[in-house]
Every structure is written in C-alpha cells, then in structure tokens.
Design a protein around this motif. Structure first.
Motif, short mmCIF file in Angstrom:
data_model
loop_
_atom_site.label_atom_id
_atom_site.label_comp_id
_atom_site.label_asym_id
_atom_site.label_seq_id
_atom_site.Cartn_x
_atom_site.Cartn_y
_atom_site.Cartn_z
N GLU A 65 56.51 56.37 40.57
CA GLU A 65 57.10 55.59 39.48
C GLU A 65 56.34 55.75 38.16
O GLU A 65 56.94 55.78 37.08
CB GLU A 65 57.15 54.10 39.86
CG GLU A 65 57.79 53.20 38.84
CD GLU A 65 59.23 53.58 38.50
OE1 GLU A 65 60.10 53.39 39.35
OE2 GLU A 65 59.47 54.08 37.38
N ALA A 66 55.01 55.85 38.24
CA ALA A 66 54.22 55.94 37.00
C ALA A 66 54.40 57.27 36.28
O ALA A 66 54.02 57.39 35.11
CB ALA A 66 52.74 55.72 37.32
N VAL A 125 56.97 58.81 35.14
CA VAL A 125 57.91 58.83 34.01
C VAL A 125 57.99 57.43 33.41
O VAL A 125 58.23 56.45 34.11
CB VAL A 125 59.33 59.27 34.45
CG1 VAL A 125 60.26 59.33 33.24
CG2 VAL A 125 59.29 60.61 35.15
N ALA A 126 57.77 57.36 32.10
CA ALA A 126 57.91 56.11 31.37
C ALA A 126 57.00 55.01 31.90
O ALA A 126 57.38 53.83 31.93
CB ALA A 126 59.38 55.66 31.35
N GLY A 127 55.79 55.41 32.29
CA GLY A 127 54.71 54.49 32.66
C GLY A 127 55.16 53.26 33.41
O GLY A 127 55.68 53.34 34.52
N ALA A 128 54.98 52.10 32.78
CA ALA A 128 55.23 50.82 33.45
C ALA A 128 56.70 50.56 33.73
O ALA A 128 57.03 49.74 34.58
CB ALA A 128 54.71 49.69 32.56
N ILE A 129 57.59 51.25 33.02
CA ILE A 129 59.02 50.89 33.12
C ILE A 129 59.56 51.24 34.51
O ILE A 129 59.47 52.40 34.92
CB ILE A 129 59.86 51.63 32.06
CG1 ILE A 129 59.30 51.41 30.67
CG2 ILE A 129 61.32 51.19 32.13
CD1 ILE A 129 59.99 52.23 29.59
N LEU A 152 61.94 52.71 36.43
CA LEU A 152 63.03 53.62 36.05
C LEU A 152 63.39 54.54 37.21
O LEU A 152 64.56 54.78 37.49
CB LEU A 152 62.60 54.44 34.82
CG LEU A 152 63.56 55.50 34.33
CD1 LEU A 152 64.89 54.90 33.89
CD2 LEU A 152 62.96 56.27 33.15
NA NA Z 1 58.03 54.34 35.35
#
Ligand code: NA
Ligand SMILES: NC(=O)C1=CN([C@@H]2O[C@H](COP(=O)(O)OP(=O)(O)OC[C@H]3O[C@@H](n4cnc5c(N)ncnc54)[C@H](O)[C@@H]3O)[C@@H](O)[C@H]2O)C=CC1
Ligand SMILES: N[C@@H](CC=O)C(=O)O
Length: 429
Positions: free
Chosen positions: A129-130, A132-136, A138
């Motif tokens: 998960e981290a 792409v788009a860090g905390a989001i 997604l």
């Molecule tokens: Na993410």
C-alpha cells in the motif's frame, strides 16, 4: 492472544525509522488489533554503528546480515528501496514462508510479477500500500473494494516531491534546485532524487496502478515518462496567464484498443480539483463503470504518513497469520494490449515565437489542419517588436499524440517559426 509474530525490518531510513518507532510506541494496540504481539527481531542496516535514536530500536537488534534475518521472520518489511538486494531478500523471505510488505515501487514496477508468482507459490501475502500515494488507502480499494467494478481511468498526482517543487515554483517563484533541497530535507524525495524529478518514481507508481486497475501486467517500461526538469519559470507564467497550473500527472486509461499509462508535466485549469493539491500532498481520481467518479487525497510522502500505510499492511498480514487466509493475489487475467503514448488522445499547449509578418497565422493554422489537429484557443502574447517576433500560445483540442508530435515537428521547420519554446500536455480543460 496468539504467540508473537516475528517481524524483520529491512532498512532504517526515513520510513523504516518511523515504522520501528511505532512498533515500540504502539505495541499494545497493534498486538490487540492483530491478535498477536508483533516482535521486532532485527533491523537490517548497512552500518550497525550509526546511531538511530529516532527509531527507538535497541542497538543489539541492528544487523548487517539481512539474509539470516529474513530467513527467521514471519513478517518481513522491506524499506531499503532499490532493486537489489531488496528483490533477492524479498524472494528469500517468501521462500521461507514469510509474508512480505514493501514500499518499493521501483522494484514492483520493474519486477512485480516475479514477486507475485513467488508469493502465490508459497501462499503468503505480498502487500505494498505504501508504494503508491504514501498514506492514501488506494491500492487496497483497487485490489479489493473495486474488484467487482471496471476502472476506466486513473489520473492523479502521485509524487510528493515534484508536487512540492511545482507548487512552490508557482506560489513563490522559487527556483527548482532550491525547492528540491527542501523536499529532500523533509524526507519526501527518493534516496536518488533524480527518480522524482525525472518522473521515474511516478512512472513506477503508474505501472502499479494500471496493473491493478486493468487486471493487466503493466511494467514501468510500458509507461511513457517525462519529468519536470525542463519546466521553466516561463512555463509557470504561461500556465498562469491561461488560468492553469503545471502538475506532474500519472494518467492510466482503458480505451477500446487497450490500456495506456503515462507520466508527464501537465497544464491543469486552476478550477480543477487537482490544481488545489499543494505541498507534498497526492490526489488520485478514478473513473469506474459502476461507482462513477472517486477521489483519493492525502499525504503521499514523508515518514509518518508512509509508516501508516506500511503498518496497515503489517496488521493485515499479521491477522492472516493468526486467523488464516491471505490477501488478494495478482490479477492479470485481462491481458489487455498496452498502447504506446503515440496512440493516446491528448491535447497540447504550444508556445511559438513567430516572425511578425502577414499571413503567418494562416500558415501556422494550416500545419495543424494538415495533421487533423483542431485549435481550441489561441492567444497572441507580448510582442518582441525589436526582433520582429510575436508570441503565439495555442491550446489544441484532443488528438492522437502522434499527430500532435508531427504537428510540432512541422511547425519547427516552418520559415515563419523562430522557435517552438514550449510544448506541454493539457488535461481537464
Ligand atoms: Na497508498
Ligand atoms: N520517503 C517517503 O516519503 C516514501 C518512501 N517510499 C519508499 O520506501 C522505501 C524507503 O524509503 P526511505 O525511507 O525514504 O529511504 P531512505 O534512503 O531514507 O532509507 C533507506 C534505508 O535503507 C538502507 N539500505 C539501503 N540498502 C541497504 C542494504 N543493502 N542493506 C541494509 N540497509 C540498506 C539505507 O542505508 C537507508 O538507511 C523506498 O523504497 C521508497 O521508495 C515509499 C513511499 C514514501
Ligand atoms: N519520493 C516519493 C516518496 C513517496 O513515494 C515522493 O516524493 O512521492
């Protein structure tokens, strides 16, 4: 409570330190959520003597023997970055039956299917998960929540460093190298920041997004990539004049002929929601057949936000260890053709310095017409009358990218054209 799960951490930099710190500070809550304590058994680093007080890791847990560490863990968290030794260590961890969690988009974009295949063969989780788009959140929505829908388009800002730079250039007129140094200090940039500014970080993320969105293998090499190094003050000013802002966008699309993925600096109208994404924030829009439009927004880089996504994966993989089951496997069954950018529909902003003489507008317009490209708007800029030059700023309607490239090539050859001084793609007009 089940018996402790052994966690190995690879890398103790910006993100690794934040994950390690949280494993200690939040141990009781994490154990309660997983159903078993998460026991940090070691942290692989290059130099065990380097003090890392921010991580809260006891010195005896640091090791340079990453291979032994991953062979003894239930859960391996890779936060070293780069292709090697990260790939070999993750494959070894999987071989030993560990679930693996990584934020390494470079590796996933280059060699994701190999990791998936290894994880599937050993029936273990591969979570990222981290990456792409860090905390989001997604990737989990794409892999799980939207698994019954058909994603048509993914468009967004997926690199915090370049958004921070372009936003500062727009808002303060600062120069690119100065702002890049700030982004590095804030922990947003990659170890080698050329990956950010040349677009390769976003390119790998676009490959991951397109693969998940379209159930088709898309590697970094399939993603057209242009970075922001060529963006000048003049581009930022021009954008402003036509009511736009420059953003580095990742755009993945499903078309009747296949799928495409691209990363490039893009002019976006100031009224568009992506224009108000500031600092190192990320934002991604999805268009799907059933859900319609979805928007994801949040911190895409930095220690704590990225640790949030890593820990979410860690808790989920831990739960699977405790109660059984595993996360989704690779879904690449659709095997859609991946199209080159030449076959993508885009629209261009073009700035031309032309000789200020009769008939020039008609001759310029003819070049567009000859390539079946229609002009959406045209603006005549400040005349440099002492040189006999006028500036034309044109925005085209959508056309095949190859037609737009051919148009620009021909404009460059026209006697009336002194210089094609800027070419940028436009979205959302
Ligand atoms: Na993410
Ligand atoms: N910093 C951020 O905001 C985000 C980073 N990521 C990804 O997370 C990963 C880690 O990023 P950062 O923490 O920012 O990088 P970093 O450069 O701060 O940390 C990486 C650490 O790994 C260590 N390392 C590298 N190779 C090693 C090896 N062979 N053996 C032992 N240690 C080794 C380095 O010495 C360094 O301490 C990368 O894959 C990056 O792309 C993902 C999302 C956001
Ligand atoms: N360098 C990356 C870090 C997160 O993925 C960025 O700037 O977005």
């Amino acid at each position: 409570m089940a018996k402790p799960l052994r966690v190995a951490l690879l890398g103790c930099g910006v993100v690794g330190s934040a994950v390690a710190r949280q494993l200690t500070d939040d141990a009781a809550d994490l154990a309660a959520r997983v159903g078993a304590p998460l026991e940090l058994i070691g942290v692989a680093v290059r130099d065990v003597t380097k003090p890392r007080p921010e991580s809260g890791v006891p010195p005896e847990l640091f090791t340079t023997d990453a291979e032994s560490l991953v062979s003894n863990a239930d859960l391996v968290v890779e936060l070293m970055g780069g292709l090697e030794p990260a790939r070999t260590l993750l494959l070894r961890a999987i071989e030993h039956g560990a679930a693996v969690i990584t934020a390494n988009k470079a590796l996933l974009g280059a060699d994701g299917p190999r990791l998936y295949a290894a994880a599937d063969a050993r029936n273990v989780d591969l979570s990222f998960e981290a990456s792409v788009a860090g905390a989001i959140p997604l990737l989990r929505p794409l892999r799980e929540s939207l698994a019954g829908d058909d994603v048509q388009r993914v468009m967004g800002i997926v690199n915090g460093t370049t958004n921070y730079i372009l936003d500062k250039m727009d808002r303060t007129g600062a120069a690119l190298p100065d702002v890049l140094a700030e982004a590095q200090e804030l922990g947003y940039a990659e170890a080698d920041p050329t990956a950010d500014v040349e677009g390769h970080d976003a390119q790998a993320k676009a490959a991951i997004l397109a693969s998940l969105a379209f159930h088709t293998r898309v590697s970094s090499d399939d993603v057209h990539c242009e970075g922001i190094m060529g963006i000048t003050d003049a581009d930022i000013r021009d954008a402003r004049k036509i009511g736009c802002v420059v953003k580095l966008l990742a755009i993945c699309e499903r078309t009747p002929d296949g799928v495409s993925a691209r990363v490039h600096p893009t002019l976006v109208p100031r009224s568009h929601p992506l224009a108000s994404v500031h600092d190192a924030f990320n934002a991604v829009f999805l268009e799907t057949a059933l859900a319609g439009e979805l928007m994801f927004y949040g911190k895409g880089a930095g220690a704590a936000p990225t640790a949030s996504a890593v820990l979410g994966d860690l808790v989920q993989a831990g739960r699977h260890r405790v109660v059984g089951g595993h996360g989704p496997r690779e879904s690449a069954y659709a095997e859609l053709p991946v199209l080159p950018i030449a076959r993508t529909q885009t629209s261009y902003f073009i700035r031309l310095d032309v000789l200020d003489r009769p008939g020039v507008l008609a001759r310029v317009a003819n070049v567009f017409g000859a390539h079946d490209v229609s002009i959406e708007s045209m603006r005549q800029g400040v005349r440099r009358s002492e040189e006999g030059l006028a500036i034309l700023q044109l925005v085209t309607n959508q056309a095949a990218d190859e037609s737009l490239v051919a148009t620009v090539e021909e404009l460059r050859k026209l006697d009336d054209v002194h210089e094609v001084s800027s070419v940028l793609r436009v979205e959302g007009m």
